[in-house]
Design an enzyme around this catalytic site. Sequence first.
Site, PDB file in Angstrom:
ATOM      1  N   GLY A  85       0.783  -1.252   0.094  1.00 28.99           N
ATOM      2  CA  GLY A  85      -0.047   0.136   0.011  1.00 28.99           C
ATOM      3  C   GLY A  85       0.568   1.357  -0.013  1.00 28.99           C
ATOM      4  N   HIS A  86       2.084   1.213   0.080  1.00 25.79           N
ATOM      5  CA  HIS A  86       3.105   2.269   0.435  1.00 25.79           C
ATOM      6  C   HIS A  86       3.964   2.563  -1.111  1.00 25.79           C
ATOM      7  CE1 HIS A  86       2.336   3.715   4.454  1.00 25.79           C
ATOM      8  NE2 HIS A  86       1.912   2.546   4.588  1.00 25.79           N
ATOM      9  N   ASP A 101       9.132   7.592   2.223  1.00 29.99           N
ATOM     10  CA  ASP A 101       8.051   7.479   2.751  1.00 29.99           C
ATOM     11  C   ASP A 101       7.916   8.269   4.148  1.00 29.99           C
ATOM     12  OD1 ASP A 101       5.251   5.252   2.273  1.00 29.99           O
ATOM     13  OD2 ASP A 101       5.775   5.940   4.489  1.00 29.99           O
ATOM     14  N   ASN A 160      -5.270   3.829  -1.032  1.00 24.06           N
ATOM     15  CA  ASN A 160      -5.161   3.258  -2.634  1.00 24.06           C
ATOM     16  C   ASN A 160      -6.483   2.691  -3.023  1.00 24.06           C
ATOM     17  OD1 ASN A 160      -2.105   3.944  -3.063  1.00 24.06           O
ATOM     18  ND2 ASN A 160      -2.162   2.588  -1.210  1.00 24.06           N
ATOM     19  N   SER A 161      -6.858   1.971  -2.480  1.00 29.04           N
ATOM     20  CA  SER A 161      -8.364   1.237  -3.139  1.00 29.04           C
ATOM     21  C   SER A 161      -9.364   2.521  -3.130  1.00 29.04           C
ATOM     22  CB  SER A 161      -8.659   0.152  -2.075  1.00 29.04           C
ATOM     23  OG  SER A 161      -7.665  -0.925  -2.212  1.00 29.04           O
ATOM     24  N   GLU A 180      -8.572   4.496  -6.028  1.00 24.89           N
ATOM     25  CA  GLU A 180      -8.751   3.627  -7.327  1.00 24.89           C
ATOM     26  C   GLU A 180      -9.971   3.515  -7.665  1.00 24.89           C
ATOM     27  OE1 GLU A 180      -6.060   0.272  -6.416  1.00 24.89           O
ATOM     28  OE2 GLU A 180      -4.540   1.409  -6.107  1.00 24.89           O
ATOM     29  N   GLN A 206      -8.287   3.892   7.737  1.00 25.22           N
ATOM     30  CA  GLN A 206      -9.497   3.658   6.922  1.00 25.22           C
ATOM     31  C   GLN A 206     -10.718   4.043   7.364  1.00 25.22           C
ATOM     32  OE1 GLN A 206      -8.867  -0.909   7.106  1.00 25.22           O
ATOM     33  NE2 GLN A 206      -6.890  -0.821   6.285  1.00 25.22           N
TER      34      GLN A 206
HETATM   35  N1  UDP Z   1      -3.943  -4.669  -4.636  1.00 27.11           N
HETATM   36  C1  UDP Z   1      -3.933  -5.392  -5.889  1.00 27.11           C
HETATM   37  N2  UDP Z   1      -4.516  -6.582  -5.676  1.00 27.11           N
HETATM   38  C2  UDP Z   1      -4.904  -7.229  -4.721  1.00 27.11           C
HETATM   39  C3  UDP Z   1      -4.842  -6.418  -3.427  1.00 27.11           C
HETATM   40  C4  UDP Z   1      -4.353  -5.127  -3.751  1.00 27.11           C
HETATM   41  O1  UDP Z   1      -3.618  -5.025  -6.811  1.00 27.11           O
HETATM   42  O2  UDP Z   1      -5.175  -8.484  -4.531  1.00 27.11           O
HETATM   43  C5  UDP Z   1      -3.376  -3.233  -4.648  1.00 27.11           C
HETATM   44  C6  UDP Z   1      -4.405  -2.116  -4.674  1.00 27.11           C
HETATM   45  O3  UDP Z   1      -4.967  -1.733  -6.034  1.00 27.11           O
HETATM   46  C7  UDP Z   1      -3.969  -1.048  -3.889  1.00 27.11           C
HETATM   47  C8  UDP Z   1      -2.941  -1.683  -3.022  1.00 27.11           C
HETATM   48  O4  UDP Z   1      -2.626  -3.045  -3.544  1.00 27.11           O
HETATM   49  O5  UDP Z   1      -3.121  -0.311  -5.107  1.00 27.11           O
HETATM   50  C9  UDP Z   1      -3.619  -1.868  -1.576  1.00 27.11           C
HETATM   51  O6  UDP Z   1      -3.274  -0.722  -1.026  1.00 27.11           O
HETATM   52  P1  UDP Z   1      -4.298  -0.014  -0.098  1.00 27.11           P
HETATM   53  O7  UDP Z   1      -4.123   1.361   0.515  1.00 27.11           O
HETATM   54  O8  UDP Z   1      -5.743   0.212  -0.597  1.00 27.11           O
HETATM   55  O9  UDP Z   1      -4.541  -1.066   1.236  1.00 27.11           O
HETATM   56  P2  UDP Z   1      -3.537  -1.678   2.289  1.00 27.11           P
HETATM   57  O10 UDP Z   1      -3.009  -2.875   1.361  1.00 27.11           O
HETATM   58  O11 UDP Z   1      -2.473  -0.838   2.456  1.00 27.11           O
HETATM   59  O12 UDP Z   1      -4.201  -2.264   3.416  1.00 27.11           O
END
Ligand code: UDP
Length: 472
Positions: free
Chosen positions: A19-20, A117, A358-359, A362, A379
């Site tokens: 996520g970073h 970061d 990120n989600s 997106e 979150q």
């Molecule tokens: N992601 C992905 N496929 C997966 C799970 C996550 O591509 O099966 C990507 C998603 O598109 C995002 C990142 O991983 O860019 C996850 O970042 P987010 O901030 O949403 O959540 P975190 O994983 O940090 O809790």
Amino acid sequence: MCSEANNLHMLFFPLMAQGHMLPMVDMAKIFAAHGARVTILTTPVNATIIRPNIDDSVHLHIIPFPTAEFGLPDGCENNSFILSDDLRINLMKANYSLRQPFDLVLTDLNPDCVVTDLFLPWTYDVAIARGILRLAFHGSSNFSACVMSALHQCRLPADKVESFILPGLPYRIEMLKTQIIDFNKLAGTPMVFIMETLKEAAEVEVKNYGTLVNSFYELESEYADLHRERVGRMWTVGPVSLCNKDVINKSTRGGEYPASVNECLKWLDKRPTGSVVYMCFGSGSFFSIEQLREMALGLEASRHPFVWVMRNEGNDWIPKGYEERIKDVGLLIRGWAPQLVMLNHDAVGGFVTHCGWNSSLEGISAGLPMVTWPLFADQFCNEKLLVEILKIGVMVGSKVNTFNMETRPIVKAAVVETAVRRLMGDGMEANERRRRAKQLGEMANRAVDKGGSSYEQIKNLMNELIDRKKCV
Ligand code: UDP
């Protein structure tokens, strides 16, 4: 592209968590596309994740990671591979130990600036000692940065008060005490290390050359202004994931082209436009068996086709006869899914998300309304932004901010069903939410196009850095 930009050397050093790291790799690619000479500093296993998603315009510089020294299993160089809090802390400690190798890299490469970061605050001192500018990458929303800062300024109300209003924000934002991490309760636990890192990060944030945020100004302008006021200098440069234009770029984000891409596309291609719910909880969220079972039944009962990405292993959660019953309406993906491909497929009409930043962004960029199901960290703040400010989210009703999947209150199947039906329905409320989400998606895409707000912010920052370089 500015030819002088070719002389500007930027070193990106991401935190080792998907996520970073993923947004920072996107950001590095964007600066490279604007003409900067770009190097990403990382470790061997993380390099294998990054490499498939970059081209020759971005260089990788690899340093070893001290897994064994910090009691981490071999190859465990990324937070997303970790299940226990103890190992998570060890990983953070191992990051800290990279101080000397980082310093050696700065001496070797002598970049004009480093982008590191926010959670690597020690990189500020190292960079400054070498006369190099440090920009911090803030991996969350401006809104969440403002909420966190408001929280630091106020004392949490007495125990019997359930909720409170955050001071100093443009609008009335009320949060439950259970939705925020009570740092006082972490005293004496291994999590203190993370607390200290956050404190240090906040202290150096105002001393940095500036902060880069993966967001776009129009999305949360009042909070962007407020955030900038606090940290001094801040640029909104996102949504950075939009730099991944084709299916290959979108699919390799996160490592090798996942085997599931073709299967997903084939499955989605057969569904009507906007009919499918996509459910995914980011790179590192796990659930109890009981919760998975409720999710399964809730999705089935909603009677909407769904794609469900889960990171849990094992099958104990599967209700009797479930796989047979859902075989024509549901696609389960175990492990890593090509999220950007899924979200941007015409068949997908709604997103059930844990509200990782990120989600969330997106989902916004894809113009999708969302069911919000926050679990931990920032979150719950992102949920507020999606539901109360942007009005594109339906809450599932998650109320407790905790990493612990076993103690987290269970969201029942009927609640999941209702939230998904509200999201995917075609009444006035759902249509209005959909309209707003679509509008935000268009705004997000405009922001990164030539002349858009994020595009211009990047150009301004680059010009500033080039001018500075000319003067030294
Ligand atoms: N992601 C992905 N496929 C997966 C799970 C996550 O591509 O099966 C990507 C998603 O598109 C995002 C990142 O991983 O860019 C996850 O970042 P987010 O901030 O949403 O959540 P975190 O994983 O940090 O809790």
